[in-house]
Design an enzyme around this catalytic site. Structure first.
Site, mmCIF file in Angstrom:
data_model
loop_
_atom_site.group_PDB
_atom_site.id
_atom_site.type_symbol
_atom_site.label_atom_id
_atom_site.label_comp_id
_atom_site.label_asym_id
_atom_site.label_seq_id
_atom_site.Cartn_x
_atom_site.Cartn_y
_atom_site.Cartn_z
ATOM 1 N N LYS A 114 0.868 -1.187 0.000
ATOM 2 C CA LYS A 114 0.000 0.000 0.000
ATOM 3 C C LYS A 114 0.897 1.227 0.000
ATOM 4 C CE LYS A 114 -4.455 0.839 0.245
ATOM 5 N NZ LYS A 114 -5.549 -0.061 -0.193
HETATM 6 P P1 NAD Z 1 -12.975 7.587 -2.513
HETATM 7 O O1 NAD Z 1 -11.932 8.593 -2.288
HETATM 8 O O2 NAD Z 1 -13.507 7.388 -3.885
HETATM 9 O O3 NAD Z 1 -14.229 7.901 -1.551
HETATM 10 C C1 NAD Z 1 -14.092 8.047 -0.173
HETATM 11 C C2 NAD Z 1 -15.433 8.499 0.387
HETATM 12 O O4 NAD Z 1 -15.350 8.591 1.806
HETATM 13 C C3 NAD Z 1 -15.868 9.873 -0.119
HETATM 14 O O5 NAD Z 1 -17.261 9.876 -0.374
HETATM 15 C C4 NAD Z 1 -15.559 10.775 1.077
HETATM 16 O O6 NAD Z 1 -16.374 11.927 1.122
HETATM 17 C C5 NAD Z 1 -15.880 9.835 2.217
HETATM 18 N N1 NAD Z 1 -15.293 10.284 3.484
HETATM 19 C C6 NAD Z 1 -14.035 10.724 3.700
HETATM 20 N N2 NAD Z 1 -13.899 11.108 4.974
HETATM 21 C C7 NAD Z 1 -15.086 10.885 5.566
HETATM 22 C C8 NAD Z 1 -15.585 11.095 6.880
HETATM 23 N N3 NAD Z 1 -14.809 11.596 7.826
HETATM 24 N N4 NAD Z 1 -16.860 10.765 7.140
HETATM 25 C C9 NAD Z 1 -17.668 10.265 6.189
HETATM 26 N N5 NAD Z 1 -17.251 10.053 4.923
HETATM 27 C C10 NAD Z 1 -15.987 10.365 4.619
HETATM 28 O O7 NAD Z 1 -12.408 6.207 -1.926
HETATM 29 P P2 NAD Z 1 -12.855 4.729 -2.281
HETATM 30 O O8 NAD Z 1 -11.935 4.220 -3.315
HETATM 31 O O9 NAD Z 1 -14.315 4.669 -2.468
HETATM 32 O O10 NAD Z 1 -12.450 3.979 -0.926
HETATM 33 C C11 NAD Z 1 -13.323 3.931 0.213
HETATM 34 C C12 NAD Z 1 -12.868 2.809 1.141
HETATM 35 O O11 NAD Z 1 -12.873 1.559 0.412
HETATM 36 C C13 NAD Z 1 -11.436 2.928 1.673
HETATM 37 O O12 NAD Z 1 -11.376 2.350 2.960
HETATM 38 C C14 NAD Z 1 -10.622 2.095 0.699
HETATM 39 O O13 NAD Z 1 -9.394 1.662 1.257
HETATM 40 C C15 NAD Z 1 -11.591 0.963 0.459
HETATM 41 N N6 NAD Z 1 -11.359 0.205 -0.763
HETATM 42 C C16 NAD Z 1 -11.345 0.796 -1.989
HETATM 43 C C17 NAD Z 1 -11.156 0.022 -3.142
HETATM 44 C C18 NAD Z 1 -11.216 0.616 -4.525
HETATM 45 O O14 NAD Z 1 -11.194 -0.178 -5.504
HETATM 46 N N7 NAD Z 1 -11.310 1.896 -4.709
HETATM 47 C C19 NAD Z 1 -10.950 -1.357 -3.012
HETATM 48 C C20 NAD Z 1 -10.966 -1.943 -1.753
HETATM 49 C C21 NAD Z 1 -11.181 -1.148 -0.637
#
Ligand code: NAD
Length: 442
Positions: free
Chosen positions: A128
């Site tokens: 990561k």
């Molecule tokens: P992203 O940046 O697209 O979205 C993140 C979201 O979280 C946004 O809507 C943001 O406004 C919200 N957020 C941030 N701080 C916040 C808070 N304090 N309170 C409420 N909401 C808040 O990110 P993503 O890619 O959707 O990732 C989200 C989660 O999923 C993370 O934990 C990431 O590690 C995990 N994840 C992502 C992927 C992927 O393919 N993108 C894969 C596996 C896991």
């Protein structure tokens, strides 16, 4: 020269949010990840030598690099790439741009990637990385410069057979395309196209895979669907709430709505909204594209974060950041299922409260693993110079997610453990077996 990027926009956040609490108070994510692994290691009697090896990442790369921003000044940024394990294949893991990025968080996230790949029997390891920066404070040009400079500074610490980044919080297809292009331009003309797979999660035009954009959300849906079949639970008309409306949250909301689910509450860093009649995921996505967040969406009533967790809904999908689900939130939740879209959203003490209340948890390393599955398909397509049809990718993803879900369910029943411990157990057994076959060099 400055060490602080210029702040172009304020980011309104509910102060009661755990993500705004001091990191110390929130607990150390790497220690929490370690405790989860130890619980499973104990349950399966893992070899203590293997435990010791997996307790720390193999490599920890930290790079401080200067970039000139549009104010004409140089700003110094801190970038990370943590490589946890590459026993089963090249290191693989996302790149996160976030103002609170830190070493222990990266170490935890890297280790989860190792177990996610091992759980699915995907020939990848875990890593990561990312940059300590708020991407919302930066212009597109600044983001491109920072991404390219960091990629260049990483040099041979990433590579198509060594360590393969993908998008995570604060990064997207565009970020991956900049990374790929930068890497391609330093390896020499003849190898340029052969290294396209140095990153996954690219746009389809630049070598990405059909189905990757929605893959994490799609994978969550497959897990929820399997769970619903087991429990004889009708998803048509089921109510759900989602925290986080980025890549993972939007696609989960859209796909769950398509199955007849009704989104009665949703929140992100700008605020929380609720509507017992349902919130249209597509219209909300359009609103977020225009305004940057869910707050002020007319199709829902503005509520506090506390009220969000009290909503009467059957399914909760955390899809924002880690450690958002503490004891208070667990006590308030009234759902039947928590499907962890985010990595590490649940405190161990909150997990206990949920399980005691009879709320089942589909753990992150299983629920959100659709992203790494399709990243693997993208990497394979690039390696073979192929382009698979979307239907082919989606069918493969569905088969793999459902098979792995069933493996986890059976393992949990056989060993009488919860789904999280079962998911780690399967991954750890694979890693242990590979170590025992190969031994440790020299
Ligand atoms: P992203 O940046 O697209 O979205 C993140 C979201 O979280 C946004 O809507 C943001 O406004 C919200 N957020 C941030 N701080 C916040 C808070 N304090 N309170 C409420 N909401 C808040 O990110 P993503 O890619 O959707 O990732 C989200 C989660 O999923 C993370 O934990 C990431 O590690 C995990 N994840 C992502 C992927 C992927 O393919 N993108 C894969 C596996 C896991």
């Amino acid at each position: 020269m400055s060490t602080q990027p210029s702040s172009k926009s304020a980011t309104p956040t509910d102060d009661s949010s755990p993500s705004k609490r001091a990191l110390k108070e929130r607990g150390n994510l790497f220690e929490i990840a370690g405790a989860q692994v130890n619980k499973a290691a104990e349950a399966i009697g893992l070899d203590p030598d293997v435990s010791a090896i997996l307790a720390q990442p193999k490599n920890e790369v930290i790079i401080n690099f200067p970039v000139r921003l549009e104010d004409g000044r140089y700003h110094v940024f801190k970038g990370y790439r943590i490589q946890h394990n590459n026993l089963l294949g090249p290191f693989k893991g996302g790149m996160r741009y976030h103002e609170e990025a830190n070493l222990d968080e990266m170490k935890a996230l890297a280790s989860w990637m190792t177990y996610k790949s091992a759980l699915h029997d995907i020939p990848f390891g875990g890593s990561k990385g990312g940059i300590k920066v708020n991407p919302r404070d930066l212009s597109r040009l600044e983001l491109e410069r920072i991404t390219r400079r960091f990629t260049h500074a990483l040099g041979n610490n990433i590579g198509p057979e060594w360590d393969i980044p993908a998008p995570d919080v604060g990064t997207n297809e565009q970020t991956m395309v900049w990374m790929m292009d930068t890497y391609m331009n330093v390896v020499g003309f003849q190898d340029k196209n052969a290294v396209r797979r140095v990153v996954t999660g690219k746009s389809v035009l630049s070598g990405g895979s059909h189905g990757r954009r929605a893959a994490t959300g799609q994978g969550i849906i497959h897990c929820i669907t399997e769970w619903a079949v087991e429990k004889n639970f009708d998803l048509d008309g089921a109510t759900f709430i989602i925290q986080g409306f980025g890549n993972v949250g939007t696609h989960t909301a859209r796909l769950l709505s398509k199955l007849g689910g009704v989104m009665v509450g949703v929140g992100d860093h700008t605020g929380y909204i609720a509507n017992p009649e349902g919130i249209n995921a597509h219209k909300l996505m359009e609103h977020v594209r225009r305004t940057g967040g869910v707050a002020e969406y007319r199709g829902g009533k503005s509520i506090t974060r506390k009220r969000f967790f009290e909503i009467d809904a059957q399914i909760f999908v955390p899809a924002a950041l880690e450690l958002e689900l503490g004891d208070e939130e667990a006590k308030a939740l009234r759902c039947k299922l928590v499907a962890e879209g985010a990595n590490g959203p649940t405190y161990p003490s909150a997990e206990k409260i949920l399980l005691d209340k009879g709320i089942e948890i589909i753990p992150d390393i299983l629920a959100n693993s659709g992203g790494v599955v399709v990243s693997y398909y993208e990497w394979l397509q690039n390696k073979r110079s192929e382009r698979w049809e979307e239907s082919e990718v989606l069918a493969k993803l569905e088969r793999r997610m459902k098979r792995t879900y069933q493996n986890v369910r059976q393992y949990s029943q056989r060993h009488e453990v919860d789904l999280r411990t079962a998911s780690y157990g399967i991954g750890l057994e694979r890693l242990q077996q590979a170590y025992s076959e190969r031994g440790i060099f020299p």
